[in-house]
Design a protein around this motif. Structure first.
Motif, mmCIF file in Angstrom:
data_model
loop_
_atom_site.group_PDB
_atom_site.id
_atom_site.type_symbol
_atom_site.label_atom_id
_atom_site.label_comp_id
_atom_site.label_asym_id
_atom_site.label_seq_id
_atom_site.Cartn_x
_atom_site.Cartn_y
_atom_site.Cartn_z
ATOM 1 N N VAL A 95 1.191 -1.171 -0.004
ATOM 2 C CA VAL A 95 -0.218 -0.198 -0.193
ATOM 3 C C VAL A 95 0.976 1.058 0.004
ATOM 4 N N GLN A 99 1.337 3.899 -4.020
ATOM 5 C CA GLN A 99 2.078 5.647 -3.265
ATOM 6 C C GLN A 99 2.804 6.014 -3.549
ATOM 7 N N ALA A 171 2.630 -4.417 -5.370
ATOM 8 C CA ALA A 171 2.101 -3.194 -6.063
ATOM 9 C C ALA A 171 2.411 -2.739 -7.452
ATOM 10 N N PRO A 175 -1.200 -5.609 -9.022
ATOM 11 C CA PRO A 175 -1.678 -5.100 -8.252
ATOM 12 C C PRO A 175 -3.127 -5.498 -8.742
ATOM 13 N N SER A 177 -6.134 -3.678 -8.570
ATOM 14 C CA SER A 177 -6.614 -2.656 -9.829
ATOM 15 C C SER A 177 -6.594 -2.834 -11.021
ATOM 16 N N SER A 254 -6.030 9.139 -3.520
ATOM 17 C CA SER A 254 -5.079 8.299 -3.505
ATOM 18 C C SER A 254 -5.813 8.773 -2.092
ATOM 19 N N LEU A 255 -4.362 7.436 -1.170
ATOM 20 C CA LEU A 255 -4.381 7.306 0.337
ATOM 21 C C LEU A 255 -4.967 8.799 1.019
ATOM 22 N N ILE A 466 -8.956 3.000 -3.600
ATOM 23 C CA ILE A 466 -8.649 2.618 -1.711
ATOM 24 C C ILE A 466 -9.073 1.897 -1.237
ATOM 25 N N SER A 468 -9.986 -1.055 -1.920
ATOM 26 C CA SER A 468 -8.968 -2.049 -1.705
ATOM 27 C C SER A 468 -7.696 -1.875 -1.091
ATOM 28 N N HIS A 469 -7.247 -0.691 -0.016
ATOM 29 C CA HIS A 469 -5.815 -0.673 0.134
ATOM 30 C C HIS A 469 -6.498 -0.483 1.728
ATOM 31 N N THR A 472 -6.563 -4.036 2.876
ATOM 32 C CA THR A 472 -5.201 -4.473 3.349
ATOM 33 C C THR A 472 -5.070 -3.648 4.363
#
Length: 579
Positions: A95, A99, A171, A175, A177, A254-255, A466, A468-469, A472
């Motif tokens: 994760v 990023q 990552a 991924p 995604s 993004s996160l 996000i 799925s992040h 995780t």
């Protein structure tokens, strides 16, 4: 390439119209064949990378507790904590490294750096940390060994390097995604996730069989296959980069922007609570631009939908802490049981294969059941029902582990040589522990695809990455929660509930407590599961409707304001009329 394309276009213009059509048709066929071959090459490369990465990861995890207790002299709870911390960091690393690669250094540079770190870590662990005696014996048959302080230092450096390497490779190369799942319905999504986790676990089964052959006293020198597989994975990675075979996921939010919405809402919400009166439907609305924040209405509405999944992610923490008993509590139980099978010392990694067998058997059965229900036009398998059933299986597994511990103590002790050290273990055959492994395998078969389906289906397309992040993050956080529970149980009981010598303690209390907590966890999820049952509604359509409704309310408020101003007409006084 551009000059070649211009030449081809000039040649097509010179050709008659019939030949032009035929040439365009053949070009399309050639292009489609090329795309098919490239897609197959991408799939093969990703599967090979997954195989190599899983081999190195499980090779470290399966040897760590044995190495920490036998070679470094750690107690059981310290070895289990180190192992769970490594698994947790390896789970969270994709994760944060993903990023970092997306917004700072670039995907290609990060990928090369992580491949190098992965090789450094996996080369350091077998050579330095997991010492094979044959490697340290010189021509005079003198064994050279490192000092324990140097060994521990290099051990932790190797673990950290391997974690960062695993994070970058997972990552960027693999991924979730990157798969185009936007137009899949509920049945197709559940089928995709079922087969996806089935392939992952088939890969894991192959890896565990290989590790079981390498582990302990059998073919120790083959342990150097771990850095070899890391080199092989790096070569495949370079091939994928040079031939443009890396699948780039669709860019979304993004996160950082997600956490920015939370911080902005808290800051402005506290400010308005102290100095300004006014109410909003949700505290997250303070982050919107029209309320003084710096985020668009659509993005904030997306985050409001994501927040509804936070109870699901939170309840996954304890479930994941229970699943991580396979490389910690269950591993220690197996290590203290009779591994001798008709004169053959069974490797501990073989028990992990028992937990994977239900995954490989039940997933196709669930797929057949779902297809039959769909063909009969009856209700489909509910993801929430699968999750509740999986949580109950995990609770039952922990309870069975407690009863197995009581049963194990009824057997007399015996001596067993593992990695050159004589251990006093129970004479109970290790296969008596198989039911608890199988129950956790059944639990993962039910829970993992269902959770992935809910995290994907119940969020708008722009923030599915996000979502799925966060899933995780909950899985990785569960590993740290498992380590925290072990520490608390050890310190609270003075080592009695997580002992170094299992015959002198009551480790069954630890398992019974974990099973009770997991049962409560399942009941809580069942009580809130109704909010996750409506999978037919499109979240993107709901966001657009809520934004339009909010704008309509604001428009109505403005009209009411002007109407109130119009009603307050000015009436002149009599003096003003006289003048």
């Amino acid at each position: 390439m551009a000059a070649i394309d211009l030449q081809e276009k000039d040649l097509l213009k010179k050709l008659p119209s019939g030949r032009q059509k035929f040439s365009k048709k053949s070009a399309k066929e050639h292009h489609s064949k090329h795309r098919g071959r490239k897609k197959l090459e991408v799939i093969v490369c990703i599967l090979l990378v997954e195989l190599c990465e899983r081999f190195t990861f499980y090779g470290i995890v399966c040897n760590m507790i044995l190495f920490c207790t036998v070679k470094l002299g750690y107690s059981n709870y310290e070895a289990a904590t180190i192992n769970l911390t490594f698994v947790g960091v390896s789970t969270l690393a994709p994760v944060f490294v993903g990023q970092f690669a997306e917004f700072c250094l670039g995907r290609t540079k990060v990928l090369y750096s992580c491949a190098f770190l992965h090789f450094i870590g996996t080369a350091m662990l077998p050579v330095v940390a997991f010492p094979f005696e044959d490697f340290y014996i010189d021509t005079n048959h003198i064994v050279h060994s490192l000092a324990k302080t140097e060994q521990m230092m290099l051990f932790y450096v190797g673990l950290l390097s391997a974690c960062l390497g695993i994070g970058g490779i997972r990552a960027i190369l693999c991924p979730l995604s990157a798969y185009r799942l936007k137009h899949y319905n509920q049945h197709e999504l559940l089928s995709f996730f079922n087969w996806f986790y089935w392939l992952v676990n088939l890969n894991s089964a192959v890896v565990f069989v290989g590790i079981a052959y390498i582990q302990q006293s059998i073919a120790k020198n083959l342990g150097f296959l771990i850095p070899f597989t890391s080199v092989l994975m790096a070569l495949i990675t370079i091939h994928m980069v040079r031939n443009n075979l890396i699948v780039h996921p669709k860019k979304g939010q993004s996160l950082l922007s997600t956490f920015g919405v939370f911080l902005s809402s808290l800051k402005l919400g506290c400010l308005h609570y102290r100095y300004i009166t006014g109410e909003l439907t949700s505290w997250l609305d303070w982050a919107k631009e029209n309320n003084g924040g710096c985020y668009s209405e659509t993005h904030v509405e997306n985050i409001k939908i994501l927040v509804k999944l936070f109870p699901l992610f939170a309840l996954q923490l304890l479930y994941r802490a229970t699943v991580t008993q396979i490389p910690s509590g269950y591993y220690i139980q197996t290590l203290n049981s009779n591994l001798n099978l008709k004169g053959f010392l069974l490797p501990i990694a073989a028990m992990n294969v028992i937990s994977i067998i239900p995954l490989l058997v039940i997933a196709p059965l669930l797929e057949c059941i779902a297809a039959c229900l769909l063909s009969w036009q009856k209700y489909s398998l509910s993801p929430t029902t699968l999750i509740v059933s999986g949580h109950l299986c995990a609770a039952l597994s922990a309870s069975v582990a407690g009863f197995s511990e009581l049963h194990r103590k009824c057997y007399p002790t015996m001596e067993q040589v593992i990695s050159g050290k004589v251990l006093h273990v129970s004479s109970m055959p290790c296969f008596h522990l198989a039911p608890q492994y199988m129950l956790l395998g059944i639990s993962e078969t039910l829970v993992n695809p269902a959770c992935s389906l809910l995290a994907f289906r119940l969020t708008p397309s722009s923030i599915r990455g996000i979502s799925s992040h966060f899933l995780t993050l909950s899985n990785g956080g569960g590993c740290f929660l498992g380590a925290f529970i072990i520490q608390v149980m050890y310190l609270a009981s003075g080592g009695f509930y997580f002992p170094d010598t299992l015959a002198e303690g009551k480790m069954e209390v630890f398992f019974f407590l974990l099973g009770t907590m997991m049962t409560i966890n399942a009941v809580i999820f069942w009580s809130i599961s109704s909010r996750y049952k409506n999978l037919s509604q499109d979240p993107d359509h709901g966001v657009k409707s809520s934004v339009l409704a909010e704008k309509l309310v604001q428009h109505e408020h403005s009209l009411m304001f002007y109407d109130s101003v119009g009603e307050c007409t000015y009436t002149p006084s009599s003096t003003e009329l006289t003048l």
